[in-house]
Write a protein that holds these residues in place. Structure first.
Motif, PDB file in Angstrom:
ATOM      1  N   THR B  91      13.263   3.383  -1.368  1.00  0.00           N
ATOM      2  CA  THR B  91      12.648   2.995  -0.281  1.00  0.00           C
ATOM      3  C   THR B  91      11.276   2.989  -0.113  1.00  0.00           C
ATOM      4  O   THR B  91      10.674   4.131  -0.345  1.00  0.00           O
ATOM      5  N   VAL B  92      10.719   1.980   0.574  1.00  0.00           N
ATOM      6  CA  VAL B  92       9.364   2.167   0.774  1.00  0.00           C
ATOM      7  C   VAL B  92       9.088   1.906   2.123  1.00  0.00           C
ATOM      8  O   VAL B  92       9.493   1.366   2.923  1.00  0.00           O
ATOM      9  N   ILE B  93       8.066   3.249   2.810  1.00  0.00           N
ATOM     10  CA  ILE B  93       7.677   3.315   4.091  1.00  0.00           C
ATOM     11  C   ILE B  93       6.023   3.495   3.991  1.00  0.00           C
ATOM     12  O   ILE B  93       5.549   4.152   3.203  1.00  0.00           O
ATOM     13  N   TRP B  94       5.672   3.071   5.166  1.00  0.00           N
ATOM     14  CA  TRP B  94       4.320   3.291   5.627  1.00  0.00           C
ATOM     15  C   TRP B  94       4.107   4.753   6.333  1.00  0.00           C
ATOM     16  O   TRP B  94       4.790   4.902   7.142  1.00  0.00           O
ATOM     17  N   GLU B  95       3.117   5.264   5.996  1.00  0.00           N
ATOM     18  CA  GLU B  95       2.905   6.644   6.737  1.00  0.00           C
ATOM     19  C   GLU B  95       1.348   6.943   6.823  1.00  0.00           C
ATOM     20  O   GLU B  95       0.631   6.503   6.186  1.00  0.00           O
ATOM     21  N   LYS B  96       1.109   7.425   7.839  1.00  0.00           N
ATOM     22  CA  LYS B  96      -0.208   7.906   8.298  1.00  0.00           C
ATOM     23  C   LYS B  96      -0.464   9.323   7.980  1.00  0.00           C
ATOM     24  O   LYS B  96       0.191  10.351   8.333  1.00  0.00           O
ATOM     25  N   ARG B  97      -1.457   9.447   7.095  1.00  0.00           N
ATOM     26  CA  ARG B  97      -1.995  10.652   6.684  1.00  0.00           C
ATOM     27  C   ARG B  97      -3.495  10.599   6.551  1.00  0.00           C
ATOM     28  O   ARG B  97      -4.240   9.828   5.924  1.00  0.00           O
ATOM     29  N   LYS B  98      -3.857  11.716   7.308  1.00  0.00           N
ATOM     30  CA  LYS B  98      -5.360  12.211   7.423  1.00  0.00           C
ATOM     31  C   LYS B  98      -6.204  10.792   7.830  1.00  0.00           C
ATOM     32  O   LYS B  98      -7.073  10.497   7.315  1.00  0.00           O
ATOM     33  N   GLY B  99      -5.652  10.076   8.754  1.00  0.00           N
ATOM     34  CA  GLY B  99      -6.343   9.251   9.474  1.00  0.00           C
ATOM     35  C   GLY B  99      -6.302   7.841   8.715  1.00  0.00           C
ATOM     36  O   GLY B  99      -6.760   6.800   9.191  1.00  0.00           O
ATOM     37  N   SER B 100      -5.463   7.779   7.708  1.00  0.00           N
ATOM     38  CA  SER B 100      -5.275   6.674   6.889  1.00  0.00           C
ATOM     39  C   SER B 100      -3.975   6.295   6.432  1.00  0.00           C
ATOM     40  O   SER B 100      -3.182   7.057   6.423  1.00  0.00           O
ATOM     41  N   TRP B 101      -3.494   4.754   6.358  1.00  0.00           N
ATOM     42  CA  TRP B 101      -2.191   4.650   5.960  1.00  0.00           C
ATOM     43  C   TRP B 101      -1.909   4.575   4.370  1.00  0.00           C
ATOM     44  O   TRP B 101      -2.821   4.297   3.711  1.00  0.00           O
ATOM     45  N   ALA B 102      -0.840   4.924   4.216  1.00  0.00           N
ATOM     46  CA  ALA B 102      -0.336   5.294   2.779  1.00  0.00           C
ATOM     47  C   ALA B 102       0.912   4.723   2.627  1.00  0.00           C
ATOM     48  O   ALA B 102       1.834   4.982   3.453  1.00  0.00           O
ATOM     49  N   ILE B 103       1.424   4.175   1.178  1.00  0.00           N
ATOM     50  CA  ILE B 103       2.616   3.735   1.052  1.00  0.00           C
ATOM     51  C   ILE B 103       3.381   5.039   0.732  1.00  0.00           C
ATOM     52  O   ILE B 103       2.780   5.821  -0.239  1.00  0.00           O
ATOM     53  N   ARG B 104       4.472   5.295   0.925  1.00  0.00           N
ATOM     54  CA  ARG B 104       5.416   6.326   0.557  1.00  0.00           C
ATOM     55  C   ARG B 104       6.701   5.843   0.007  1.00  0.00           C
ATOM     56  O   ARG B 104       7.397   5.191   0.725  1.00  0.00           O
ATOM     57  N   ARG B 105       6.948   6.080  -1.247  1.00  0.00           N
ATOM     58  CA  ARG B 105       8.180   5.595  -1.686  1.00  0.00           C
ATOM     59  C   ARG B 105       9.149   6.888  -1.926  1.00  0.00           C
ATOM     60  O   ARG B 105       8.855   8.012  -2.230  1.00  0.00           O
ATOM     61  N   ILE B 106      10.279   6.591  -1.462  1.00  0.00           N
ATOM     62  CA  ILE B 106      11.307   7.590  -1.370  1.00  0.00           C
ATOM     63  C   ILE B 106      12.449   6.927  -2.624  1.00  0.00           C
ATOM     64  O   ILE B 106      12.958   5.895  -2.135  1.00  0.00           O
TER      65      ILE B 106
END
Lengths: 181, 119
Positions: B91-106
């Motif tokens: 599952t791919v979700i967008w996640e905000k980390r340290k002020g920038s968006w990143a793709i997170r794969r689960i």
């Protein structure tokens, strides 16, 4: 009496009926020219008066309010029905003229019959205004309120009616009632 | 002017004459009273009928609303507690980390949850 009527007092209604029944019947008769039909109009009018009397705001304006109901009912009924009188009624009216004694009376009677015939022959709009103005002696403004039209319309209808009456009487001098109706 | 007045007086007299002897019949009042009674009965029936209609309408409204609420709750529970089969297992979700968006794969597996994150 009107206040009591509004509270649902039947005796007041009966008294008001006795007071206005003939006036209402005459007006309906003159507008429609049909006696049984006029009784139906008076019946409808008084039933509406009883059912809607609480809607009357000014107690003093009862007569005008009742006349408004009557005239509108008669007007609608008159528009539906033909202006022709039943033959028996014409004969009855003609027979009324048989009881005269002098030549002047005969002439006056014939003239009256001619005018009556001419009034009966008027279109319902003009006839209604003529009846209310000449028979009931209402003012132009009162007639306008009753019929829900402008004063100018009433004046115009009266003018047309007078013109038509004069025209029909002048074009057919010496006509008898049987020929006119 | 005088002629006009005389003419108008004639019309009035003729109309008076026309109504001479015209009187309301005796049974007219009875007919009016009868019609008033009938109208009052009719009005009463109409009132009863409209009350019935009102009660039925309110009951139907309540049923519809409760049905609607139940159905909505069911739909929400379906959407929050279920997912469609995912053959990829990721599952791919967008996640905000340290002020920038990143793709997170689960990545899902039967026994454990393997999370690979990027960015």
């Amino acid at each position: 009496m009107v206040r009591q009527l509004k509270e649902g007092d039947k005796t007041s209604f009966d008294l008001l009926y006795e007071k206005y029944k003939n006036m209402a019947l005459h007006t309906a008769y003159l507008i429609t020219g049909d006696l049984p039909g006029s009784e139906d109009i008076v019946q409808d009018t008084f039933v509406k008066v009883w059912l809607h009397c609480r809607e009357l705001k000014d107690d003093g304006g009862f007569k005008a309010w009742m006349m408004q109901i009557l005239v509108r009912t008669a007007y609608r009924s008159g528009k539906k029905k033909s202006r022709e009188l039943p033959d028996e009624e014409i004969m009855q009216k003609a027979d009324k003229g048989q009881h005269f004694s002098s030549m002047e009376q005969v002439i006056a009677r014939e003239e009256a019959e001619r005018i009556a015939g001419a009034v009966r022959a008027l279109p319902i709009k003009q006839r209604t205004v003529v009846v209310l103005y000449y028979y009931q002696e209402y003012k132009v403004s009162e007639i306008a309120a009753m019929l829900g039209v402008m004063e100018g319309t009433v004046k115009s209808r009266l003018h047309t009616a007078r013109k038509m009456l004069r025209g029909s009487l002048m074009s057919e001098p010496g006509m008898t009632v049987r020929e006119l109706v | 002017m005088r002629e006009q007045e005389a003419w108008e007086e004639k019309i009035k007299n003729v109309l008076d004459l026309e109504c001479d002897g015209v009187t309301a019949s005796r049974d007219l009042k009875d007919r009016i009273d009868r019609q008033i009674l009938e109208s009052q009965k009719e009005a009463g029936n109409k009132k009863k009928f409209s009350m019935k209609k009102l009660v039925i309408g309110v009951a139907a409204g309540c049923l519809l609303i409760s049905g609607g609420v139940f159905a909505t709750g069911h739909a929400v529970s379906l959407s929050t507690h279920s997912f469609l089969p995912n053959p990829t297992g990721v599952t791919v979700i967008w996640e905000k980390r340290k002020g920038s968006w990143a793709i997170r794969r689960i990545r899902w597996s039967r026994s454990q949850t393997d999370i690979n994150s990027r960015g």
